[in-house]
Write a protein that holds these residues in place. Structure first.
Motif, PDB file in Angstrom:
ATOM      1  N   GLU A  41      -3.599  10.008 -28.069  1.00  0.00           N
ATOM      2  CA  GLU A  41      -4.067  10.382 -29.403  1.00  0.00           C
ATOM      3  C   GLU A  41      -4.154   9.156 -30.293  1.00  0.00           C
ATOM      4  OE1 GLU A  41      -3.080  14.311 -31.424  1.00  0.00           O
ATOM      5  OE2 GLU A  41      -1.761  12.862 -32.415  1.00  0.00           O
ATOM      6  N   GLU A  42      -5.290   9.022 -30.992  1.00  0.00           N
ATOM      7  CA  GLU A  42      -5.517   7.852 -31.821  1.00  0.00           C
ATOM      8  C   GLU A  42      -6.533   8.155 -32.906  1.00  0.00           C
ATOM      9  OE1 GLU A  42      -6.945   4.837 -29.129  1.00  0.00           O
ATOM     10  OE2 GLU A  42      -8.693   5.996 -28.567  1.00  0.00           O
ATOM     11  N   VAL A  43      -6.607   7.247 -33.866  1.00  0.00           N
ATOM     12  CA  VAL A  43      -7.593   7.291 -34.940  1.00  0.00           C
ATOM     13  C   VAL A  43      -8.133   5.881 -35.112  1.00  0.00           C
ATOM     14  CG1 VAL A  43      -7.997   7.680 -37.401  1.00  0.00           C
ATOM     15  CG2 VAL A  43      -6.412   9.171 -36.147  1.00  0.00           C
ATOM     16  N   HIS A  44      -9.444   5.732 -35.079  1.00  0.00           N
ATOM     17  CA  HIS A  44     -10.076   4.446 -35.384  1.00  0.00           C
ATOM     18  C   HIS A  44     -10.608   4.566 -36.809  1.00  0.00           C
ATOM     19  CE1 HIS A  44      -9.739   3.652 -31.155  1.00  0.00           C
ATOM     20  NE2 HIS A  44     -10.570   4.620 -30.846  1.00  0.00           N
ATOM     21  N   GLU A  45      -9.908   3.993 -37.748  1.00  0.00           N
ATOM     22  CA  GLU A  45     -10.214   4.181 -39.171  1.00  0.00           C
ATOM     23  C   GLU A  45     -11.631   3.764 -39.551  1.00  0.00           C
ATOM     24  OE1 GLU A  45      -8.615   5.881 -41.330  1.00  0.00           O
ATOM     25  OE2 GLU A  45      -6.784   6.158 -40.168  1.00  0.00           O
ATOM     26  N   ASP A  46     -12.109   2.656 -39.000  1.00  0.00           N
ATOM     27  CA  ASP A  46     -13.400   2.107 -39.409  1.00  0.00           C
ATOM     28  C   ASP A  46     -14.408   2.016 -38.272  1.00  0.00           C
ATOM     29  OD1 ASP A  46     -12.494   1.628 -42.096  1.00  0.00           O
ATOM     30  OD2 ASP A  46     -11.334  -0.047 -41.297  1.00  0.00           O
ATOM     31  N   THR A  47     -14.164   2.740 -37.183  1.00  0.00           N
ATOM     32  CA  THR A  47     -15.009   2.616 -36.006  1.00  0.00           C
ATOM     33  C   THR A  47     -15.462   3.978 -35.516  1.00  0.00           C
ATOM     34  OG1 THR A  47     -13.781   0.639 -35.339  1.00  0.00           O
ATOM     35  CG2 THR A  47     -15.092   1.712 -33.640  1.00  0.00           C
ATOM     36  N   ASP A  48     -16.781   4.157 -35.384  1.00  0.00           N
ATOM     37  CA  ASP A  48     -17.337   5.340 -34.729  1.00  0.00           C
ATOM     38  C   ASP A  48     -17.266   5.116 -33.220  1.00  0.00           C
ATOM     39  OD1 ASP A  48     -18.157   6.642 -37.146  1.00  0.00           O
ATOM     40  OD2 ASP A  48     -19.948   5.388 -37.199  1.00  0.00           O
ATOM     41  N   GLN A  49     -17.176   6.221 -32.468  1.00  0.00           N
ATOM     42  CA  GLN A  49     -17.080   6.115 -31.020  1.00  0.00           C
ATOM     43  C   GLN A  49     -17.930   7.210 -30.380  1.00  0.00           C
ATOM     44  OE1 GLN A  49     -13.055   6.418 -29.547  1.00  0.00           O
ATOM     45  NE2 GLN A  49     -13.610   5.730 -27.520  1.00  0.00           N
ATOM     46  N   ILE A  50     -18.699   6.825 -29.364  1.00  0.00           N
ATOM     47  CA  ILE A  50     -19.490   7.777 -28.586  1.00  0.00           C
ATOM     48  C   ILE A  50     -19.049   7.648 -27.140  1.00  0.00           C
ATOM     49  CG2 ILE A  50     -21.790   8.421 -27.810  1.00  0.00           C
ATOM     50  CD1 ILE A  50     -22.818   7.173 -30.458  1.00  0.00           C
ATOM     51  N   THR A  97     -17.958   4.316 -23.082  1.00  0.00           N
ATOM     52  CA  THR A  97     -17.894   4.568 -24.501  1.00  0.00           C
ATOM     53  C   THR A  97     -18.482   3.394 -25.270  1.00  0.00           C
ATOM     54  OG1 THR A  97     -16.411   5.183 -26.338  1.00  0.00           O
ATOM     55  CG2 THR A  97     -15.505   3.710 -24.670  1.00  0.00           C
ATOM     56  N   VAL A  98     -19.109   3.722 -26.376  1.00  0.00           N
ATOM     57  CA  VAL A  98     -19.655   2.715 -27.269  1.00  0.00           C
ATOM     58  C   VAL A  98     -18.907   2.814 -28.593  1.00  0.00           C
ATOM     59  CG1 VAL A  98     -21.703   1.911 -28.506  1.00  0.00           C
ATOM     60  CG2 VAL A  98     -21.916   2.811 -26.171  1.00  0.00           C
ATOM     61  N   TYR A  99     -18.347   1.705 -29.021  1.00  0.00           N
ATOM     62  CA  TYR A  99     -17.668   1.602 -30.308  1.00  0.00           C
ATOM     63  C   TYR A  99     -18.582   0.867 -31.279  1.00  0.00           C
ATOM     64  CZ  TYR A  99     -13.229   2.330 -27.764  1.00  0.00           C
ATOM     65  OH  TYR A  99     -12.210   2.816 -26.986  1.00  0.00           O
ATOM     66  N   GLY A 100     -18.597   1.301 -32.520  1.00  0.00           N
ATOM     67  CA  GLY A 100     -19.343   0.580 -33.539  1.00  0.00           C
ATOM     68  C   GLY A 100     -18.550   0.569 -34.841  1.00  0.00           C
ATOM     69  N   PRO A 101     -18.048  -0.562 -35.237  1.00  0.00           N
ATOM     70  CA  PRO A 101     -18.096  -1.894 -34.625  1.00  0.00           C
ATOM     71  C   PRO A 101     -17.111  -1.998 -33.451  1.00  0.00           C
ATOM     72  CG  PRO A 101     -16.757  -1.959 -36.622  1.00  0.00           C
ATOM     73  CD  PRO A 101     -17.334  -0.566 -36.523  1.00  0.00           C
ATOM     74  N   PRO A 102     -17.062  -3.159 -32.778  1.00  0.00           N
ATOM     75  CA  PRO A 102     -16.151  -3.337 -31.645  1.00  0.00           C
ATOM     76  C   PRO A 102     -14.706  -2.992 -31.988  1.00  0.00           C
ATOM     77  CG  PRO A 102     -17.694  -5.147 -31.724  1.00  0.00           C
ATOM     78  CD  PRO A 102     -17.894  -4.357 -32.989  1.00  0.00           C
ATOM     79  N   LYS A 124      -2.870  -8.662 -28.798  1.00  0.00           N
ATOM     80  CA  LYS A 124      -3.767  -9.368 -27.875  1.00  0.00           C
ATOM     81  C   LYS A 124      -5.076  -8.626 -27.646  1.00  0.00           C
ATOM     82  CE  LYS A 124      -0.104 -11.699 -25.349  1.00  0.00           C
ATOM     83  NZ  LYS A 124       0.610 -11.819 -24.073  1.00  0.00           N
ATOM     84  N   ASP A 125      -5.162  -7.380 -28.132  1.00  0.00           N
ATOM     85  CA  ASP A 125      -6.373  -6.596 -27.931  1.00  0.00           C
ATOM     86  C   ASP A 125      -7.069  -6.325 -29.263  1.00  0.00           C
ATOM     87  OD1 ASP A 125      -8.311  -5.189 -26.496  1.00  0.00           O
ATOM     88  OD2 ASP A 125      -7.313  -3.285 -26.856  1.00  0.00           O
ATOM     89  N   ARG A 126      -7.360  -7.396 -29.971  1.00  0.00           N
ATOM     90  CA  ARG A 126      -8.061  -7.269 -31.258  1.00  0.00           C
ATOM     91  C   ARG A 126      -9.532  -7.638 -31.071  1.00  0.00           C
ATOM     92  NH1 ARG A 126      -4.230  -6.648 -35.381  1.00  0.00           N
ATOM     93  NH2 ARG A 126      -2.199  -7.449 -34.803  1.00  0.00           N
ATOM     94  N   PRO A 127     -10.400  -6.887 -31.748  1.00  0.00           N
ATOM     95  CA  PRO A 127     -11.826  -7.201 -31.625  1.00  0.00           C
ATOM     96  C   PRO A 127     -12.146  -8.564 -32.250  1.00  0.00           C
ATOM     97  CG  PRO A 127     -11.481  -5.540 -33.312  1.00  0.00           C
ATOM     98  CD  PRO A 127     -10.157  -5.773 -32.650  1.00  0.00           C
ATOM     99  N   PRO A 128     -13.240  -9.166 -31.822  1.00  0.00           N
ATOM    100  CA  PRO A 128     -13.647 -10.451 -32.413  1.00  0.00           C
ATOM    101  C   PRO A 128     -13.968 -10.274 -33.898  1.00  0.00           C
ATOM    102  CG  PRO A 128     -15.145  -9.777 -30.637  1.00  0.00           C
ATOM    103  CD  PRO A 128     -14.153  -8.707 -30.804  1.00  0.00           C
ATOM    104  N   THR A 129     -13.782 -11.324 -34.644  1.00  0.00           N
ATOM    105  CA  THR A 129     -14.144 -11.316 -36.052  1.00  0.00           C
ATOM    106  C   THR A 129     -15.256 -12.323 -36.267  1.00  0.00           C
ATOM    107  OG1 THR A 129     -12.446 -12.952 -36.555  1.00  0.00           O
ATOM    108  CG2 THR A 129     -11.844 -10.649 -36.827  1.00  0.00           C
ATOM    109  N   ASP A 130     -16.034 -12.103 -37.306  1.00  0.00           N
ATOM    110  CA  ASP A 130     -17.150 -13.024 -37.590  1.00  0.00           C
ATOM    111  C   ASP A 130     -16.656 -14.389 -37.972  1.00  0.00           C
ATOM    112  OD1 ASP A 130     -19.116 -11.204 -37.038  1.00  0.00           O
ATOM    113  OD2 ASP A 130     -19.172 -10.434 -39.082  1.00  0.00           O
TER     114      ASP A 130
END
Length: 130
Positions: A41-50, A97-102, A124-130
């Motif tokens: 169980e999880e929540v991605h606050e700023d990420t949509d997932q398909i 699965t596709v995450y947007g953003p990563p 260690k499992d953080r998405p890349p940042t700009d």
């Protein structure tokens, strides 16, 4: 250009989670959930997932609702929504699965759920940042 025969690649994946491609605004990940296992169980606050299911059977538990999932099903999870996916069958539940953003580190491979959770907890499992 990246090109995948995605169902075949996903079916051949022995790992709990494997990041195949990371772009600036989206990320493609394949997952194999063992019998009796779950994503957690999880929540991605700023990420949509398909999520698209390639093989196996399970349950989608999204926003307090439960629906069966099987090959060919797709579930969209809006950002900020509590969710979990559980393998209810005798065979692996395979999906991409596709995450947007990563959501994960570029190129991350986690052989087990426990390894994935440890990588997330340690940072260690953080998405890349700009």
């Amino acid at each position: 250009m990246e090109h995948f025969t995605i169902a075949t690649v996903a079916e051949q994946n022995p790992d709990f989670r494997r990041v195949l491609w990371t772009g600036r605004h989206a990320q493609l990940v394949i997952m194999t959930i063992p019998p009796g296992g779950e994503i957690g169980e999880e929540v991605h606050e700023d990420t949509d997932q398909i999520l698209t299911f390639v093989s196996g059977v399970g349950e989608a538990r999204v926003a307090g609702r439960t629906k069966p999932v099987a090959q060919g099903d797709l579930v969209a999870v809006p950002a900020g929504t509590k969710h979990n996916f559980v393998n209810t069958g005798p065979n692996p539940l395979v999906l991409y699965t596709v995450y947007g953003p990563p959501e994960h580190a570029d190129g991350a491979v986690h052989h087990t759920k426990e390894e994935a959770e440890a990588a997330e907890k340690s940072g260690k499992d953080r998405p890349p940042t700009d």
